[in-house]
Design an enzyme around this catalytic site. Sequence first.
Site, PDB file in Angstrom:
ATOM      1  N   GLU A   1       0.844  -1.213   0.000  1.00  0.00           N
ATOM      2  CA  GLU A   1       0.000   0.000   0.000  1.00  0.00           C
ATOM      3  C   GLU A   1       0.869   1.250   0.000  1.00  0.00           C
ATOM      4  O   GLU A   1       1.842   1.340   0.765  1.00  0.00           O
ATOM      5  CB  GLU A   1      -0.893  -0.030   1.243  1.00  0.00           C
ATOM      6  CG  GLU A   1      -2.278   0.465   0.996  1.00  0.00           C
ATOM      7  CD  GLU A   1      -3.065  -0.402   0.017  1.00  0.00           C
ATOM      8  OE1 GLU A   1      -3.092  -0.051  -1.183  1.00  0.00           O
ATOM      9  OE2 GLU A   1      -3.651  -1.407   0.428  1.00  0.00           O
TER      10      GLU A   1
ATOM     11  N   THR B   1       2.824   2.085  -2.262  1.00  0.00           N
ATOM     12  CA  THR B   1       4.119   1.760  -2.859  1.00  0.00           C
ATOM     13  C   THR B   1       4.118   2.035  -4.362  1.00  0.00           C
ATOM     14  O   THR B   1       5.183   2.237  -4.946  1.00  0.00           O
ATOM     15  CB  THR B   1       4.456   0.270  -2.645  1.00  0.00           C
ATOM     16  OG1 THR B   1       3.281  -0.481  -2.954  1.00  0.00           O
ATOM     17  CG2 THR B   1       4.871  -0.008  -1.213  1.00  0.00           C
ATOM     18  N   ASP B   2       2.926   2.066  -4.991  1.00  0.00           N
ATOM     19  CA  ASP B   2       2.931   2.129  -6.474  1.00  0.00           C
ATOM     20  C   ASP B   2       3.551   3.424  -6.991  1.00  0.00           C
ATOM     21  O   ASP B   2       4.333   3.405  -7.938  1.00  0.00           O
ATOM     22  CB  ASP B   2       1.545   1.855  -7.091  1.00  0.00           C
ATOM     23  CG  ASP B   2       0.436   2.816  -6.703  1.00  0.00           C
ATOM     24  OD1 ASP B   2       0.640   3.674  -5.814  1.00  0.00           O
ATOM     25  OD2 ASP B   2      -0.660   2.714  -7.302  1.00  0.00           O
TER      26      ASP B   2
ATOM     27  N   LEU C   1     -12.552   0.676  -3.605  1.00  0.00           N
ATOM     28  CA  LEU C   1     -12.447  -0.585  -4.350  1.00  0.00           C
ATOM     29  C   LEU C   1     -12.330  -0.331  -5.860  1.00  0.00           C
ATOM     30  O   LEU C   1     -12.579  -1.195  -6.676  1.00  0.00           O
ATOM     31  CB  LEU C   1     -13.646  -1.491  -4.030  1.00  0.00           C
ATOM     32  CG  LEU C   1     -13.758  -1.895  -2.551  1.00  0.00           C
ATOM     33  CD1 LEU C   1     -15.025  -2.716  -2.308  1.00  0.00           C
ATOM     34  CD2 LEU C   1     -12.531  -2.684  -2.090  1.00  0.00           C
TER      35      LEU C   1
ATOM     36  N   SER D   1     -13.894   1.740  -8.202  1.00  0.00           N
ATOM     37  CA  SER D   1     -14.972   1.814  -9.186  1.00  0.00           C
ATOM     38  C   SER D   1     -14.563   2.729 -10.340  1.00  0.00           C
ATOM     39  O   SER D   1     -14.958   2.503 -11.483  1.00  0.00           O
ATOM     40  CB  SER D   1     -16.264   2.314  -8.536  1.00  0.00           C
ATOM     41  OG  SER D   1     -16.033   3.528  -7.867  1.00  0.00           O
TER      42      SER D   1
ATOM     43  N   ASP E   1      -4.466   0.509  -9.593  1.00  0.00           N
ATOM     44  CA  ASP E   1      -5.895   0.212  -9.743  1.00  0.00           C
ATOM     45  C   ASP E   1      -6.270  -0.097 -11.196  1.00  0.00           C
ATOM     46  O   ASP E   1      -7.003  -1.047 -11.479  1.00  0.00           O
ATOM     47  CB  ASP E   1      -6.743   1.391  -9.238  1.00  0.00           C
ATOM     48  CG  ASP E   1      -6.373   1.796  -7.823  1.00  0.00           C
ATOM     49  OD1 ASP E   1      -5.704   1.005  -7.133  1.00  0.00           O
ATOM     50  OD2 ASP E   1      -6.746   2.907  -7.403  1.00  0.00           O
TER      51      ASP E   1
ATOM     52  N   TYR F   1      -3.347  12.286   0.488  1.00  0.00           N
ATOM     53  CA  TYR F   1      -2.645  11.414  -0.466  1.00  0.00           C
ATOM     54  C   TYR F   1      -1.504  12.190  -1.132  1.00  0.00           C
ATOM     55  O   TYR F   1      -0.367  11.728  -1.183  1.00  0.00           O
ATOM     56  CB  TYR F   1      -3.657  10.930  -1.512  1.00  0.00           C
ATOM     57  CG  TYR F   1      -3.149   9.880  -2.470  1.00  0.00           C
ATOM     58  CD1 TYR F   1      -3.270   8.535  -2.174  1.00  0.00           C
ATOM     59  CD2 TYR F   1      -2.574  10.235  -3.686  1.00  0.00           C
ATOM     60  CE1 TYR F   1      -2.826   7.562  -3.062  1.00  0.00           C
ATOM     61  CE2 TYR F   1      -2.121   9.280  -4.581  1.00  0.00           C
ATOM     62  CZ  TYR F   1      -2.257   7.945  -4.261  1.00  0.00           C
ATOM     63  OH  TYR F   1      -1.816   6.977  -5.150  1.00  0.00           O
TER      64      TYR F   1
HETATM   65  C1  GLA Z   1      -5.232   4.522  -4.300  1.00  0.00           C
HETATM   66  C2  GLA Z   1      -4.473   4.887  -5.575  1.00  0.00           C
HETATM   67  C3  GLA Z   1      -3.449   3.802  -5.904  1.00  0.00           C
HETATM   68  C4  GLA Z   1      -2.560   3.499  -4.702  1.00  0.00           C
HETATM   69  C5  GLA Z   1      -3.396   3.275  -3.436  1.00  0.00           C
HETATM   70  C6  GLA Z   1      -2.553   3.150  -2.204  1.00  0.00           C
HETATM   71  O1  GLA Z   1      -5.994   3.377  -4.520  1.00  0.00           O
HETATM   72  O2  GLA Z   1      -5.372   5.023  -6.648  1.00  0.00           O
HETATM   73  O3  GLA Z   1      -2.687   4.200  -7.018  1.00  0.00           O
HETATM   74  O4  GLA Z   1      -1.610   4.523  -4.507  1.00  0.00           O
HETATM   75  O5  GLA Z   1      -4.323   4.329  -3.230  1.00  0.00           O
HETATM   76  O6  GLA Z   1      -1.786   1.995  -2.237  1.00  0.00           O
END
Ligand code: GLA
Length: 394
Positions: A40, A42-43, A131, A133, A178, A229
């Site tokens: 989480e 990390t992307d 999730l 969407s 995602d 974020y």
């Molecule tokens: C959201 C973002 C993802 C990722 C997660 C945290 O879902 O859309 O790209 O950064 O938060 O892991």
Amino acid sequence: MASLRERAARVQELLLSEWQDTGESISIIKAPGRVNLIGEHTDYNDGFVLPVAIDRDIIMAARPRDDGQVNAYAADLDAKSSFHLDDIQHDSDAPWSNYIRGMFLLLKQRGFAVKGMDAAFSGNVPLAAGLSSSAALEMSTGLAASVIGGFHIDKVELAEIGQATENDFVGVNCGIMDQFISALGEKGRALFLDCRSLEYELISLPFMEEYKIVIGNTMVQRGLVDSAYNERRSQCEEGVRILKQHLPRITALRDVSTAEFQKYRSHLPSIVAKRCEHVIRENQRVLDSVEALKSGNHLVFGELMQASHESLKDLYEVSCRELDIMVEAALGLSETIGSRMTGAGFGGCTVSLVQAAQVDNFIDTVHATYQSKTGLEPEFYVCSAEDGAVQLEL
Ligand code: GLA
């Protein structure tokens, strides 16, 4: 729950009733939401993630138009939006339509031969629950555009265009996880993704007979998510800038080993050090999780999920009271192998691995504990790992 066939028939009917018949044939596209098992925040640090595509998705019926017009009907909102391919603007009155507008604009800018389209869609991915969407809408739109435009698009590029839609058109600075999992997920497997190279490996989930993935929706939505974020992202970037003075080869936190981090952490402001420590250790946890799953060691995987939650709570500080209560309630049960918050945080969902035979007890008990401590009515979804975006042949 309605079957896939019934849901597909419904969006097809809605397409025919909402937009005048053109006689063109209709295609049906499906794209799933996702739950992240581990990895989480990390992307966007060039790191590793391990999500699964879930059996909650968006179904879209679409047919081509010759006049460059795009007409979309969002059945769940009973709302329509239209635009022309020659003039794709952001629409703040219909924010849901921006995912569609952005996908068409970016596909067009990349030289894909997009055509006009009539579409109707409906989904069962809970909205604003973390999730994905929105990724499901982007991926279903992109695949629908390619089917009716008659061009091929590689799924990795489709995911990149989805992320660019979020970053450059919708204005959300997310990473690629995602969209990637919504495009490339596979039934019965998790997807281990290197967010730098975009190389990926599908990982079998041998425990799926014995254990279930249970998503718990806290029903808490926080307005804070976007600003917090972006703040976390810039704290990570600050960490890289400072660490680079000592480790010139690094370009992202992905490149810093835990030993190097220990050596130089005193050079970082304390908040930045906490954020970096989460990311660096979380990357290692993903690698360890993949090993654990490959060797069938689900108990180790459960411990890694738990460590991930602790780190998101104490170091990255993106959990919240409700998520912590739900995770704690889950971990208090002997049938729970692991439990953690999933997604961006500040509300949304938890993900737990639970003994299949005890899932009903798990849901009843966590529901009751959570409700008595928060006064909120949670929802639970027992999930299977499903295929990514696909055209349905029904
Ligand atoms: C959201 C973002 C993802 C990722 C997660 C945290 O879902 O859309 O790209 O950064 O938060 O892991």
